[in-house]
Design a protein around this motif. Structure first.
Motif, mmCIF file in Angstrom:
data_model
loop_
_atom_site.group_PDB
_atom_site.id
_atom_site.type_symbol
_atom_site.label_atom_id
_atom_site.label_comp_id
_atom_site.label_asym_id
_atom_site.label_seq_id
_atom_site.Cartn_x
_atom_site.Cartn_y
_atom_site.Cartn_z
ATOM 1 N N GLU A 52 -10.529 -7.490 9.670
ATOM 2 C CA GLU A 52 -10.639 -9.032 9.512
ATOM 3 C C GLU A 52 -10.883 -9.807 10.863
ATOM 4 O OE1 GLU A 52 -7.629 -10.385 7.042
ATOM 5 O OE2 GLU A 52 -8.757 -9.659 5.056
ATOM 6 N N ALA A 53 -10.524 -9.113 12.013
ATOM 7 C CA ALA A 53 -10.272 -9.686 13.249
ATOM 8 C C ALA A 53 -11.890 -9.737 13.991
ATOM 9 C CB ALA A 53 -9.487 -9.047 14.121
ATOM 10 N N PRO A 54 -11.998 -10.505 14.875
ATOM 11 C CA PRO A 54 -13.150 -10.507 15.752
ATOM 12 C C PRO A 54 -13.437 -9.033 16.425
ATOM 13 C CG PRO A 54 -12.424 -12.426 15.760
ATOM 14 C CD PRO A 54 -11.111 -11.678 15.060
ATOM 15 N N GLU A 55 -14.511 -8.417 16.225
ATOM 16 C CA GLU A 55 -14.636 -7.147 16.801
ATOM 17 C C GLU A 55 -13.501 -6.133 16.393
ATOM 18 O OE1 GLU A 55 -15.584 -7.412 21.156
ATOM 19 O OE2 GLU A 55 -16.304 -9.378 20.905
ATOM 20 N N THR A 56 -12.999 -6.318 15.402
ATOM 21 C CA THR A 56 -11.863 -5.528 14.912
ATOM 22 C C THR A 56 -11.021 -5.002 15.751
ATOM 23 O OG1 THR A 56 -13.240 -3.212 15.152
ATOM 24 C CG2 THR A 56 -13.793 -4.320 13.173
ATOM 25 N N THR A 57 -10.568 -6.140 16.671
ATOM 26 C CA THR A 57 -9.369 -5.760 17.581
ATOM 27 C C THR A 57 -8.612 -7.011 17.536
ATOM 28 O OG1 THR A 57 -11.081 -4.680 18.898
ATOM 29 C CG2 THR A 57 -9.079 -5.555 20.124
ATOM 30 N N LEU A 58 -7.068 -6.795 17.783
ATOM 31 C CA LEU A 58 -6.096 -7.635 17.917
ATOM 32 C C LEU A 58 -5.101 -7.160 18.853
ATOM 33 C CD1 LEU A 58 -5.085 -8.217 14.048
ATOM 34 C CD2 LEU A 58 -6.137 -9.959 15.686
ATOM 35 N N ARG A 59 -4.461 -8.164 19.331
ATOM 36 C CA ARG A 59 -3.364 -7.701 20.488
ATOM 37 C C ARG A 59 -2.232 -7.100 19.821
ATOM 38 N NH1 ARG A 59 -3.909 -10.766 25.777
ATOM 39 N NH2 ARG A 59 -1.518 -10.228 26.082
ATOM 40 N N LEU A 60 -1.489 -6.419 20.381
ATOM 41 C CA LEU A 60 -0.238 -5.951 19.635
ATOM 42 C C LEU A 60 0.785 -6.847 19.299
ATOM 43 C CD1 LEU A 60 1.325 -3.075 18.929
ATOM 44 C CD2 LEU A 60 2.233 -3.363 21.220
ATOM 45 N N LEU A 67 3.345 -8.424 10.913
ATOM 46 C CA LEU A 67 4.235 -7.932 10.178
ATOM 47 C C LEU A 67 5.552 -8.477 10.169
ATOM 48 C CD1 LEU A 67 3.052 -4.183 11.564
ATOM 49 C CD2 LEU A 67 2.539 -5.332 9.256
ATOM 50 N N GLY A 68 5.976 -9.246 11.184
ATOM 51 C CA GLY A 68 7.211 -9.851 11.031
ATOM 52 C C GLY A 68 8.070 -8.845 11.977
ATOM 53 N N TRP A 69 7.645 -7.910 12.709
ATOM 54 C CA TRP A 69 8.186 -6.930 13.442
ATOM 55 C C TRP A 69 8.701 -7.197 15.074
ATOM 56 C CZ3 TRP A 69 5.997 -1.431 11.504
ATOM 57 C CH2 TRP A 69 5.893 -1.518 10.227
ATOM 58 N N ASP A 70 9.447 -6.467 15.561
ATOM 59 C CA ASP A 70 9.843 -6.759 16.812
ATOM 60 C C ASP A 70 8.657 -5.738 17.706
ATOM 61 O OD1 ASP A 70 10.873 -4.020 17.375
ATOM 62 O OD2 ASP A 70 12.631 -4.766 16.658
ATOM 63 N N ARG A 71 8.399 -6.047 18.926
ATOM 64 C CA ARG A 71 7.598 -5.127 19.725
ATOM 65 C C ARG A 71 7.769 -3.733 19.692
ATOM 66 N NH1 ARG A 71 3.834 -6.042 23.751
ATOM 67 N NH2 ARG A 71 3.666 -4.244 25.208
ATOM 68 N N SER A 72 9.024 -3.286 19.688
ATOM 69 C CA SER A 72 9.279 -1.898 19.767
ATOM 70 C C SER A 72 8.927 -1.336 18.494
ATOM 71 C CB SER A 72 10.987 -1.635 20.001
ATOM 72 O OG SER A 72 11.108 -0.393 19.870
ATOM 73 N N LYS A 89 -6.127 2.077 21.207
ATOM 74 C CA LYS A 89 -5.148 1.345 22.046
ATOM 75 C C LYS A 89 -5.537 1.310 23.422
ATOM 76 C CE LYS A 89 -0.997 2.559 22.709
ATOM 77 N NZ LYS A 89 0.496 3.108 22.358
ATOM 78 N N LYS A 90 -5.653 0.324 24.152
ATOM 79 C CA LYS A 90 -5.988 -0.034 25.565
ATOM 80 C C LYS A 90 -5.306 -1.251 25.883
ATOM 81 C CE LYS A 90 -10.286 -2.125 24.876
ATOM 82 N NZ LYS A 90 -11.663 -2.039 24.971
ATOM 83 N N THR A 91 -5.128 -1.135 27.398
ATOM 84 C CA THR A 91 -4.629 -2.302 28.137
ATOM 85 C C THR A 91 -5.627 -3.480 27.931
ATOM 86 O OG1 THR A 91 -3.562 -0.928 29.425
ATOM 87 C CG2 THR A 91 -3.648 -3.201 30.269
ATOM 88 N N CYS A 92 -5.187 -4.714 27.694
ATOM 89 C CA CYS A 92 -6.046 -5.823 27.953
ATOM 90 C C CYS A 92 -6.739 -6.382 29.252
ATOM 91 C CB CYS A 92 -5.266 -7.018 27.176
ATOM 92 S SG CYS A 92 -6.029 -8.726 27.469
ATOM 93 N N ALA A 93 -7.853 -6.242 29.439
ATOM 94 C CA ALA A 93 -8.466 -6.508 30.743
ATOM 95 C C ALA A 93 -8.084 -7.634 31.453
ATOM 96 C CB ALA A 93 -9.951 -6.309 30.696
ATOM 97 N N ILE A 99 -1.755 -5.454 25.183
ATOM 98 C CA ILE A 99 -2.146 -4.149 24.453
ATOM 99 C C ILE A 99 -3.233 -4.867 23.561
ATOM 100 C CG2 ILE A 99 -1.744 -1.957 23.488
ATOM 101 C CD1 ILE A 99 -0.620 -1.992 25.935
ATOM 102 N N LEU A 100 -4.365 -3.901 23.484
ATOM 103 C CA LEU A 100 -5.428 -4.305 22.584
ATOM 104 C C LEU A 100 -5.498 -3.134 21.789
ATOM 105 C CD1 LEU A 100 -8.414 -5.690 24.559
ATOM 106 C CD2 LEU A 100 -6.527 -7.036 23.135
ATOM 107 N N VAL A 101 -5.428 -3.404 20.284
ATOM 108 C CA VAL A 101 -5.325 -2.326 19.341
ATOM 109 C C VAL A 101 -6.834 -2.486 18.469
ATOM 110 C CG1 VAL A 101 -4.442 -1.379 17.218
ATOM 111 C CG2 VAL A 101 -3.086 -2.428 19.067
ATOM 112 N N SER A 102 -7.493 -1.525 18.265
ATOM 113 C CA SER A 102 -8.974 -1.638 17.520
ATOM 114 C C SER A 102 -9.088 -0.627 16.378
ATOM 115 C CB SER A 102 -9.969 -1.180 18.700
ATOM 116 O OG SER A 102 -10.072 -2.192 19.616
ATOM 117 N N LEU A 103 -9.658 -0.948 15.475
ATOM 118 C CA LEU A 103 -9.921 -0.238 14.485
ATOM 119 C C LEU A 103 -10.952 0.948 14.698
ATOM 120 C CD1 LEU A 103 -9.455 0.120 11.086
ATOM 121 C CD2 LEU A 103 -11.640 -1.485 10.751
ATOM 122 N N THR A 104 -10.718 2.206 14.169
ATOM 123 C CA THR A 104 -11.623 3.232 14.498
ATOM 124 C C THR A 104 -12.378 3.439 13.423
ATOM 125 O OG1 THR A 104 -10.028 4.750 13.707
ATOM 126 C CG2 THR A 104 -10.088 4.569 16.144
#
Length: 155
Positions: A52-60, A67-72, A89-93, A99-104
């Protein structure tokens, strides 16, 4: 020392029903997701948000907040999903720290495989016995809980 304000018997019954119903619902959802797509409910939730995200990518950190979860904990989930080919997963430019996470394509395929059965299950388990008024009342109730959490307030 303050006095404990115990639940009334009626509140206790309702609270236990809520806990028991939650366990039944999510156990059944996990079974359905695993059968249809070999996904867990947390993985499914991530894939839905990414789809549902723009370009199927969200920040970690956005995924962690959702999710209501901590980073770890969130990082471990995304790492496992990346190993299975469900996300990239890749580093945000822009800032180099995020960290950017994208749907494959495989993640999208698994989501498509799971979604019809998931929708059917949710409709049968949750909505089949609710009227429109019930849905509105419960929606208001849950929205208030979320708003209190977001505001950091106790009831």
């Amino acid at each position: 020392m303050t006095d404990t304000h115990w639940l009334t018997p009626e509140q206790q019954r309702m609270w236990r029903l809520l806990l028991d119903a939650h366990a039944v619902i999510f156990r059944r959802i996990d079974e359905q997701l695993h059968t249809d797509s070999e996904l867990g409910s947390s993985e499914y939730s991530v894939l839905v948000r990414l789809s549902e995200a723009p370009e199927t990518t969200l920040r970690l950190n956005q995924i962690g907040t959702y999710l209501g979860w901590d980073r770890s904990r969130c990082s471990h989930l995304i790492r496992r999903m990346e190993k299975r080919g469900l996300v990239d997963k890749k580093t945000c430019a822009e800032d180099g720290r995020g960290i950017l996470v994208s749907l494959t394509d495989l993640g999208a395929e698994r989501l498509s495989a799971a979604a019809p059965g998931h929708a059917d299950l949710v409709k049968s388990m949750i909505f089949s016995d609710l009227s429109s008024d019930d849905i509105e009342t419960l929606s208001t109730f849950y929205r208030r809980i979320i708003e209190r959490r977001d505001l950091g307030n106790r009831p």
